[in-house]
Structures are given as structure tokens and as C-alpha cells.
Write a protein that holds these residues in place. Structure first.
Motif, PDB file in Angstrom:
ATOM      1  N   LEU A 192       0.830  -1.216   0.000  1.00 42.94           N
ATOM      2  CA  LEU A 192       0.000   0.000   0.000  1.00 42.94           C
ATOM      3  C   LEU A 192       0.858   1.258   0.000  1.00 42.94           C
ATOM      4  CD1 LEU A 192      -2.938  -0.585   2.504  1.00 42.94           C
ATOM      5  CD2 LEU A 192      -3.097  -0.107   0.059  1.00 42.94           C
ATOM      6  N   GLY A 230      -6.695   0.905 -17.905  1.00 39.47           N
ATOM      7  CA  GLY A 230      -5.318   1.158 -17.514  1.00 39.47           C
ATOM      8  C   GLY A 230      -5.287   2.478 -16.784  1.00 39.47           C
ATOM      9  N   HIS A 231      -4.156   3.141 -16.815  1.00 42.06           N
ATOM     10  CA  HIS A 231      -4.110   4.426 -16.127  1.00 42.06           C
ATOM     11  C   HIS A 231      -3.063   5.340 -16.723  1.00 42.06           C
ATOM     12  CE1 HIS A 231      -0.548   3.069 -13.808  1.00 42.06           C
ATOM     13  NE2 HIS A 231      -1.134   1.896 -13.908  1.00 42.06           N
ATOM     14  N   PHE A 253      -3.338  12.134 -11.414  1.00 44.44           N
ATOM     15  CA  PHE A 253      -3.468  10.686 -11.253  1.00 44.44           C
ATOM     16  C   PHE A 253      -4.802  10.223 -11.819  1.00 44.44           C
ATOM     17  CE2 PHE A 253      -0.573  11.847  -7.735  1.00 44.44           C
ATOM     18  CZ  PHE A 253       0.507  11.058  -8.097  1.00 44.44           C
ATOM     19  N   GLN A 254      -4.842   8.972 -12.225  1.00 47.21           N
ATOM     20  CA  GLN A 254      -6.045   8.418 -12.830  1.00 47.21           C
ATOM     21  C   GLN A 254      -7.213   8.446 -11.839  1.00 47.21           C
ATOM     22  OE1 GLN A 254      -6.015   7.230 -15.972  1.00 47.21           O
ATOM     23  NE2 GLN A 254      -8.080   6.374 -16.055  1.00 47.21           N
ATOM     24  N   GLN A 291     -10.460   7.179 -10.068  1.00 46.62           N
ATOM     25  CA  GLN A 291     -10.887   5.796  -9.866  1.00 46.62           C
ATOM     26  C   GLN A 291     -12.415   5.689  -9.933  1.00 46.62           C
ATOM     27  OE1 GLN A 291      -8.436   3.276  -9.229  1.00 46.62           O
ATOM     28  NE2 GLN A 291      -7.060   4.931  -9.818  1.00 46.62           N
ATOM     29  N   ALA A 318     -16.626   3.200  -6.365  1.00 47.71           N
ATOM     30  CA  ALA A 318     -16.481   2.253  -5.261  1.00 47.71           C
ATOM     31  C   ALA A 318     -15.013   2.097  -4.865  1.00 47.71           C
ATOM     32  CB  ALA A 318     -17.070   0.893  -5.641  1.00 47.71           C
ATOM     33  N   VAL A 319     -14.116   2.154  -5.852  1.00 46.79           N
ATOM     34  CA  VAL A 319     -12.685   2.043  -5.556  1.00 46.79           C
ATOM     35  C   VAL A 319     -12.202   3.326  -4.876  1.00 46.79           C
ATOM     36  CG1 VAL A 319     -10.387   1.718  -6.551  1.00 46.79           C
ATOM     37  CG2 VAL A 319     -12.333   0.445  -7.474  1.00 46.79           C
ATOM     38  N   LEU A 379     -13.070   3.162  -1.307  1.00 46.03           N
ATOM     39  CA  LEU A 379     -12.132   2.305  -0.574  1.00 46.03           C
ATOM     40  C   LEU A 379     -10.826   3.049  -0.305  1.00 46.03           C
ATOM     41  CD1 LEU A 379     -12.114  -1.299  -2.116  1.00 46.03           C
ATOM     42  CD2 LEU A 379     -12.752  -0.640   0.211  1.00 46.03           C
ATOM     43  N   GLN A 380     -10.353   3.764  -1.332  1.00 49.57           N
ATOM     44  CA  GLN A 380      -9.110   4.536  -1.175  1.00 49.57           C
ATOM     45  C   GLN A 380      -9.233   5.552  -0.055  1.00 49.57           C
ATOM     46  OE1 GLN A 380      -6.693   4.729  -5.375  1.00 49.57           O
ATOM     47  NE2 GLN A 380      -7.469   6.609  -4.544  1.00 49.57           N
ATOM     48  N   ALA A 434     -11.228   5.395   2.496  1.00 50.62           N
ATOM     49  CA  ALA A 434     -11.270   4.700   3.780  1.00 50.62           C
ATOM     50  C   ALA A 434      -9.877   4.228   4.193  1.00 50.62           C
ATOM     51  CB  ALA A 434     -12.245   3.522   3.706  1.00 50.62           C
ATOM     52  N   VAL A 435      -9.098   3.742   3.223  1.00 50.20           N
ATOM     53  CA  VAL A 435      -7.739   3.281   3.527  1.00 50.20           C
ATOM     54  C   VAL A 435      -6.870   4.469   3.946  1.00 50.20           C
ATOM     55  CG1 VAL A 435      -5.636   2.320   2.515  1.00 50.20           C
ATOM     56  CG2 VAL A 435      -7.839   1.205   2.105  1.00 50.20           C
ATOM     57  N   MET A 447      -2.607  12.380  -4.866  1.00 49.32           N
ATOM     58  CA  MET A 447      -3.181  11.068  -5.131  1.00 49.32           C
ATOM     59  C   MET A 447      -4.537  10.866  -4.463  1.00 49.32           C
ATOM     60  SD  MET A 447      -1.616   7.283  -4.911  1.00 49.32           S
ATOM     61  CE  MET A 447      -1.211   7.192  -6.625  1.00 49.32           C
ATOM     62  N   THR A 448      -4.634  11.269  -3.198  1.00 46.99           N
ATOM     63  CA  THR A 448      -5.897  11.031  -2.492  1.00 46.99           C
ATOM     64  C   THR A 448      -6.564  12.335  -2.067  1.00 46.99           C
ATOM     65  OG1 THR A 448      -4.709  10.854  -0.423  1.00 46.99           O
ATOM     66  CG2 THR A 448      -5.203   8.798  -1.561  1.00 46.99           C
TER      67      THR A 448
END
Lengths: 399, 478
Positions: free
Chosen positions: A160, A351-352, A369-370, A372, A375-376, A379-380, A382-383, A397-398
Motif C-alpha cells: 500500500l 489502464g491508467h 493521477f487516474q 478511480q 467504489a474504488v 475504498l481509497q 477509507a484506507v 493522489m488522495t
């Protein structure tokens, strides 16, 4: 000027993050600052790993090294070279194309999962990463993984963190696998193929038992800008073989024979091979001193040339291919065309794409960044919150 | 010896058993739900047979949508779920619990696509590991990770445990050969992670799902990397007078920059057990045996073997035996891969799976022998020496509770020895329930808390395989 923090120890870094948490002061994490083109988040203070410097442990017989995150990559590679070892994934050096200075760090290499030509057979940086130590957003010092090759004890958090671009935690120490350097290397060149023919030739080569360790296609528009123009005229499809000298020459013959049906075949010696693949790794033709938009696109190997062909009908692009055609280095004329590019990536099977370079205002306004699927992305988020509940570490990124 | 605890079954779930079964019968096609107690027995344990629990019901869905429907239902009503592939886990990863619905992937066993131009295969999660290689071998390709149970184990289970095998020294383990998955989250959401393109566009969620032991979601499809099969492969046997010499030879081979495809180690008890079972032609007058496999063209194999033989000579190698035919080579591997099964014929055993740094192999082998002797038991060692992944098999009599308790105690001591030597509890089998209560020996509270927080990001209510991996005390409140 935003303050720059350079903690000199893991404990100091943890303390700094904990205290920052009290006042909700956000950080933008950096290593050697080689990606300085990517603007830091608004109001974020810079947190650099540069003070965390040094190789902690290196046992060549175990093929593993542990180094603090801020250790210059150069120092790591020099220590490895003394024992004829190397990083299998050939970390990319983007300073040329970004026109940036700074010293690449080993932590930055893993935090960006910066992998070069051998990636498509030997794995990415994330595949070499065995263990990490980091400071999470709560200011806690955490370790994950270890220093052995095989380890499935608990969740693989090291994966991760690899490629997380400073969005989850401050890496303080990394342990990674290394490989013996090959005794020699040669490159088989097939000249004059168009992108589709080259893709077919590379797929054929990868199906042969000759262990190709690099497969790139350099269309005519860029071929002359590689290896000082030493490659034969016309587009060059290049295939690298590495290993023991006796074995490489046998495999080179086999590969050359198998490729003869595709086009004119020639061979580069070890010296030229080394130069060529370093330039492919670093996208040297696009180290052009401009800020024209530069994308790094990852798709299925056969989809790379389809993507470029589709884009060419709509906009001016210059491109070359690595990873058997699946990694596309794409330079746009002026507009990054992010929406168009991502629509076509989806159309060729997914792809990305990551935007590495553009004018500062364009970089700030584009999803570098690509994006998402919803749903992904959830998750990101939440992570991200599980590492950094207060949202202290700002990253493109996030968010 | 029932010492490893499971979570207390939820009374609210147990009391609704009949209703839950009726609802699941509605959600699934006929023949896809097992609920008669007698028929549930085959699902009560896996290859970690000392523990067993009868599940509430077993769902055997045929599609991803059915998996999603069952998960959505279980999520809504707070019913624990235990995913199951072929049930070959050596760590209890697939053992259910009384209040859990098992989701078995055995009916999802189709190879969906083989794409040679992109060197990928896309398969349903219930496809066996070996079936992938079988499907592509005529075209000169194979799927590299090869756990010993590859005839039976499924790719879904391999992903759950991040399985390895004998040949991962060169080709890596599951995570290095996995490109993408279709994953069903606990609330029934279906997501695609990765695909035929390399690396993730965002966070590497695939990297943590692989080896997540079924706690993060249920994988229903996977895209894996295919590799061109080498021209030839040749296993060679090296016999030594002592385990220490064999261990030191391994370290020197790797240190010399030679990476064979596989280096397998067997000590005398393991040699005797495997030879009796497989008649593989192992030398019987040595204390330790290495199976070293090299691959490539004849010339390449000859060159590499010459270097290895020279190094082995420095460690007093007693026997070097090159196999003369493909049949002999197959026998050599049959002996090694049947080590666990062959051991099971002569005694009960528990198999440890700690990995240690190569330089520590001799030290840990010595320590293992001492620990087992102290407990009055016997041990056979057979393992992947090239990457330090040890597999001591502790032999005992399961009918003698005292014997069994001593075996478990010895196993725990051996794993702690591995961790103290700079290694880890498990190299390829997974934590499951078996090593769960030893996790604090390897990780600090902060380390475990971070892992559990990531787990909770995927499954906030801790419904997926909830009795596994993390010690039961000290978990966050769900």
C-alpha cells in the motif's frame, strides 16, 4: 515561503507529526525534491525525509538491503554495485524530463513505485519492497513486512505504501530485495516496423524461452533521439537480453533468428545497450527543456499502439513504448487532453495515465493521477483515513 | 488440544438460523446451498485438521452476482462469512465458525480467457492452480507460483494466502504474478482492481487484498501473468554430511550471484519419509539433501551447475546426482511435493512455516532440533532453502492429548525462534487461526492497530473471516 521540516530521526519525525496533528497543520511529504513540479497542497508545510539518511544493513549474501528513506539513490546503487548487485526494477530518473534538480532518494523511489524497463518481467519497485517503517498520521511509528523474501504474516502494508505518493504516511526506512547484476547484456534491434507490427513482434519474442528483459518500440519520430542516433534508420523495436555471456550469445542468436521474419535485424553491444536502456528508462527524448504535457500511460501491451493510433486522429501526439508496448510515454503538443486520453484508455480495455509534466497552471487544474471508479475511490478514502485519520498528509493522489 | 479460541457465536445469528437458510435458498439457484448438518461436515475444517467448527450454512454460488447477493444479505443481518477455496489451508484459514455462512468458490471454476499476446489468463477464483498451467502449457507458457497442493488448491485461495511454492525463488509468489481481481466487498459492491495493465493508478489495493486471508472481500475472478516456459529444467541432488553444511552451501550459492529456480532442503528424516513414499532415488547415506533446479538451454544449465558443484565441493558435498531423464526429474519433484502427504502416512504432524534470513539457517535448524528434542518429539525438515522459508514437520500422535499439546508448544517456540532470528511467523501458509495468537511476538501494538485499521476500512463490522489473523483480544470495537 512555506516552512520545510527535515527531522533527523524517526522519533523526531513522529513527534513532529503528532504535534502538527494538534493544530491540524497539513504536510506535503517530499524526498529529494526531484518531482518539485508537482505543486504542494495549499497551506501545507513541507516534510522532507532528507535528514533520514544512511544504509542501515546490507548483506549481499542475503540479497537484501535496509536503508533510511532519505538515503540518496546514488549511494544505494553505489553500495550495490560494489558487490555486483542492483535494484531489479531499474528506478526511473525523471529529472531530465521534468527539468528539475534534487537528489533522488530511495524512499522517494518506493513512494512513487518508480519502475523502469525491467518492470514487465522482474516486477515493480513494490515487488522488491520487503518491509517498511513509517510514521502514520497519528504520529505513531509502525513497521510492516520484514527483511525476508517470503512473508505473509498479516496484511501486506508495504504494498500500500509503495506508490502512495506520500498520501498515507511518512516512510522512514525501507528494506528491499536486490539481484545480482547480469554479467553482460545485448540488444536485438528490428528496424522499420510500424507500431502494430512492433507490438506483434514483441509479443512473439516474449513467448520464446530466451528471457527478454526489455522490450521497447521507438517509432521513427523518436528513434534518432536515442543512443546518439546510433540505431539503424527507421523505427527501432528493441529487445534486451541479459545474463552470463555464454548464455546471452546463444539466446541472442535464437532471438535474432525468430525475429528475422518481422524485419531487418541488427544487434547492439553491451555498452550501447546500457546507454539505450537508460535513455528508454528516463524517457530521454522528452528531456527537451519544454513544459509540453508528458504522460506516462500503462495499458495492456497490445493496447498501447491502439491507444496512440486513436489519439493521433484527434490531436498531435508523440509517443514511444516500453514494457512490450504496455507503457506509453506520450507527449502532447499543448493541451494535456486528459479527458480524451482517459476516454480512449477505457475504450482499449483500461489502464491508467499519470500526468508528469505540464505548465504549472495546467498541472494544478488537471487530475494528474487516474481518477478511480466510485467504489474504488471510496475504498481509497477509507484506507487513507486508516493511516491518516486527520488528513494531515496532503497528496494529489488522495486529495 | 483445543486451545486456540474462536469468536463466540453471535446468539442473534444462531437463533435466526432457520430464517437465514430460507432467505439464502431464495437468493441462490437450486443446489447452491448446503444446510443439512450431515452435509455440512466436509466444510467443518481444512488441512489444519486439529480444529473444526460446523458452519451455519455453505453457499456455493455460480456467479459473481450471487456472491454479491449473499454478501449483501450477510452484511445487512450481521452474519459472519468465511470464504473457502479448496480447503487446503495449513493454517486454518478456511475453518468456519458456528454462526458463519461459508462461501465456497468450487462452482466458479472456468478459465475465462487466455491472452497470449498480453501473457495473461483471466480465470474464475475456483480454478485450481495447476489447471492454469495445464491450459497454457501446449502453447509454451505456465503460471509460475506452484504450492505443493497445486493439484487441488484454487487461485482464489492462493490470492487469499499469497501462496508461494518451490519455484518462487526466481518467479516470485502470487502477489508478483497477479495483475487484477474482481472483488466483492462485504456490502455486495463489486469492484475491479487492476487488469491487464501493470501497476495501479491509485493506491495499490490489489497488493493488500492479495494475502488478505479473505478478510477484505471475496475474489471471484483473477487475471494472472503467464510466463514462457524455459527450454529445459534440470533438478540435481546434492547430499551433505550435516544440515549446517547444506545450509551454508545455500547461502554461498546465493551470495555468489547464482539464482537457481529452486533450492529445496530435506534432512535425513524427511529424505527417509519421502523416499519410502515416492522411490525418487534420493541418496540415503547423507544427513541433508539439497534439490537444486536450474533451467534454460543445455549450455546454460551446464554452466550454472558447474558453478554450483564447485561451491558445494567447498562444503564437503558427498553425493552429486544429476538426473538422466524427464521421468527421473519428475520423480525427484514428486518426492519433494508429496513430503507433507507422505509424512501424514507415518505420523500426525504440524507443519511450521517461518522464514529466516539465509545467514540464520544453520542457527535456526540447530535451535529447532533442540526445541523438538526438549519436548520429546521428532522433527522432519523439508523446505524452500533459497528464500529461507522453513517447514519443520513436528511428528506426534494426535490420539495422545499430551503429545499434541507438546507439539503445539514446540511449534510456537520454533516460530518465536524464527522471529527472533530476524524472520517472520509465516512465509507462505498464512496466519489463519494457527499463528494468530503469536502475532504480538512479531508486531507491536501500533503495528497491529495499523493493520486492523486497514482491515476495518474494507470491512468495518469485521464480518469477513473474523476469527483469523488478529488476536481476539485488543481488537477495535466493530
Amino acid at each position: 515561503m512555506t516552512p520545510i521540516h527535515e527531522p533527523l530521526s524517526e522519533e523526531a519525525a513522529a513527534r513532529l507529526v503528532m504535534i502538527a496533528g494538534l493544530s491540524a497543520t497539513p504536510f506535503s511529504i517530499s524526498g529529494g525534491g526531484t518531482r518539485s513540479l508537482l505543486p504542494a497542497a495549499d497551506g501545507a508545510e513541507q516534510l522532507s525525509t532528507r535528514g533520514l539518511n544512511g544504509i542501515v544493513a546490507y548483506n549481499p549474501a542475503e540479497m537484501t538491503m535496509t536503508a533510511r528513506a532519505g538515503t540518496p539513490l546514488e549511494k544505494v546503487e553505489a553500495a550495490l554495485a560494489e558487490n555486483r548487485q542492483m535494484l531489479a526494477f531499474e528506478p526511473v530518473d525523471l529529472r531530465g524530463v521534468l527539468g528539475s534538480s534534487g537528489i533522488p532518494t530511495i524512499g522517494g523511489v518506493f513512494a512513487t513505485n518508480a519502475s523502469g524497463p525491467r518492470r514487465f518481467v522482474a516486477g515493480a519497485a513494490r515487488d522488491s519492497l520487503l518491509g517498511v517503517r513509517f510514521v502514520n498520521g497519528k504520529g505513531e511509528i509502525v513497521k510492516a513486512g520484514g527483511r525476508v523474501m517470503k512473508n505473509v504474516t498479516g496484511l501486506d502494508l508495504a504494498k500500500l505504501l509503495a506508490g502512495s505518493h506520500g498520501s498515507l504516511a511518512l516512510l522512514t526506512e525501507v528494506t528491499f530485495r536486490v539481484l545480482p547484476m547480469p554479467e553482460t547484456a545485448v540488444t536485438i534491434v528490428i528496424s522499420g516496423l510500424n507500431d502494430a507490427e512492433a507490438t506483434a513482434a514483441m509479443a512473439t519474442a516474449m513467448g520464446l524461452p530466451v528471457e527478454v528483459s526489455g522490450a521497447a518500440h521507438l517509432p521513427e519520430s523518436v528513434r534518432g533521439r536515442f543512443a546518439g542516433g546510433a540505431l539503424p534508420d527507421g523505427a527501432a523495436t528493441v529487445l534486451r537480453l541479459e545474463g552470463l555471456a555464454a548464455s546471452v550469445s546463444v539466446r541472442a542468436q535464437k532471438l535474432a533468428d525468430a525475429m528475422a521474419g518481422f524485419g531487418a535485424v541488427s544487434q547492439c553491444d553491451a555498452g550501447l545497450t546500457q546507454r539505450l536502456w537508460r535513455e528508454i528508462r528516463d524517457a530521454a527524448p522528452y528531456a527537451d527543456g519544454t513544459s509540453r504535457p508528458l504522460w506516462r500511460v500503462s495499458v495492456a501491451p497490445t493496447a498501447g499502439q491502439q491507444l496512440v493510433a486513436a489519439l493521433r486522429l484527434e490531436t498531435g501526439v508523440d509517443a514511444f513504448y516500453d514494457w512490450q508496448g504496455g507503457l506509453v510515454w506520450l507527449r502532447m503538443e499543448s493541451d494535456p487532453e486528459a479527458a480524451l486520453l482517459r476516454r480512449y484508455i477505457k475504450a482499449v480495455g483500461g489502464g491508467h495515465a499519470t500526468l508528469l509534466r505540464a505548465r504549472p497552471d495546467v498541472l494544478a487544474a488537471t487530475d494528474i493521477f487516474q481518477p478511480q471508479a466510485d467504489a474504488v475511490a471510496a475504498l481509497q478514502t477509507a484506507v487513507k483515513a486508516s493511516f491518516d485519520p486527520g488528513g494531515l498528509f496532503r497528496s494529489r493522489m488522495t486529495g | 488440544m483445543d486451545q486456540i479460541a474462536f469468536l463466540e457465536p453471535r446468539p442473534a445469528v444462531l437463533s435466526r438460523r432457520r430464517e437465514i437458510v430460507a432467505d439464502l435458498l431464495d437468493l441462490l439457484p437450486e443446489g447452491c446451498l448446503v444446510h443439512e448438518p450431515r452435509e455440512l461436515v466436509p466444510f467443518e475444517t481444512d488441512a489444519f485438521v486439529s480444529y473444526r467448527r460446523l458452519p451455519l450454512a455453505v453457499a456455493l454460488p455460480e456467479t459473481t452476482q450471487q456472491v454479491a447477493a449473499v454478501l449483501k444479505y450477510c452484511h445487512r443481518y450481521g452474519v459472519p462469512v468465511v470464504p473457502r477455496g479448496a480447503g487446503t489451508s495449513l493454517a486454518g484459514g478456511a475453518i468456519p465458525q458456528e454462526d458463519a455462512v461459508v462461501i465456497g468458490l468450487s462452482k466458479m471454476a472456468q478459465i475465462l480467457e487466455v491472452d497470449f499476446a498480453n501473457r495473461t489468463a483471466t480465470v474464475q477464483a475456483g480454478v485450481t492452480n495447476l489447471a492454469i498451467s495445464d491450459a497454457v502449457s501446449a502453447d509454451g507458457y505456465f503460471y509460475a507460483p506452484d504450492p505443493s497442493s497445486q493439484l487441488a488448491c484454487t487461485i482464489g485461495g492462493n490470492i487469499g494466502m499469497n501462496s508461494g511454492g518451490a519455484h518462487c525463488l526466481k518467479y516470485g509468489v502470487t502477489t508478483n504474478n497477479l495483475l487484477g481481481v474482481k472483488l466483492v466487498l462485504i456490502d455486495g459492491t463489486i469492484v475491479d482492481l487492476g487488469g491487464k495493465a501493470l501497476d495501479a493508478g491509485g493506491l495499490d489495493l490489489l497488493g493488500v487484498v492479495c494475502g488478505g486471508e479473505g478478510q477484505l472481500g471475496i475474489v471471484t475472478e483473477a487475471t494472472v501473468r503467464l510466463v514462457a516456459r524455459p527450454e529445459g529444467a534440470r533438478p540435481v541432488l546434492f547430499g551433505f554430511d550435516s544440515s549446517e553444511e547444506a545450509g551454508a552451501c545455500v547461502a554461498d550459492v546465493i551470495g555468489a550471484g547464482i539464482i537457481p529456480v529452486a533450492i529445496e532442503f530435506m534432512d535425513k528424516p524427511a529424505i527417509e519419509i519421502c523416499e519410502a513414499f515416492a522411490q525418487a532415488g534420493y541418496p540415503m547415506d547423507v544427513e541433508a539433501l539439497l534439490i537444486v533446479e536450474v533451467e534454460g538451454s543445455e549450455a546454460e544449465m551446464d554452466a550454472m551447475l558447474a558453478s554450483i558443484i564447485e561451491i558445494a565441493g567447498r562444503h564437503g558435498v558427498k553425493v552429486v546426482k544429476e538426473c538422466q531423464s524427464a521421468t527421473e526429474a519428475a520423480l525427484i519433484w514428486k518426492g519433494r511435493k508429496s513430503a507433507f502427504g507422505a509424512t501424514g502416512r507415518i505420523a500426525d504432524y504440524i507443519c511450521m512455516d517461518g522464514t529466516v534470513p539465509l545467514s540464520q539457517l544453520p542457527h535456526v535448524l540447530r535451535g529447532t532440533a533442540e526445541i523438538v528434542a526438549k519436548h520429546g518429539l521428532r522433527v522432519a525438515n523439508v523446505f524452500h532453502a533459497g528464500d529461507g522459508n522453513m517447514h519443520p514437520l513436528i511428528l506426534f500422535n494426535a490420539n495422545d492429548p499430551d503429545d499434541a499439546a507438546r507439539a503445539e508448544a514446540a511449534g510456537n517456540e520454533i516460530l518465536k525462534l524464527c522471529v527472533d532470528a530476524g524472520g517472520c511467523l509465516t512465509g507462505e501458509h498464512g496466519v489463519g487461526i494457527e499463528k494468530r495468537d503469536l502475532m504480538r511476538h512479531q508486531y507491536s501494538e501500533a503495528d497491529l492497530a495499523q493493520q486492523m485499521a486497514v482491515r476495518a476500512a474494507f470491512d468495518p463490522q469485521w464480518l469477513l473471516n473474523p476469527s483469523k489473523v488478529f488476536p481476539l483480544e485488543g481488537r477495535p470495537a466493530a
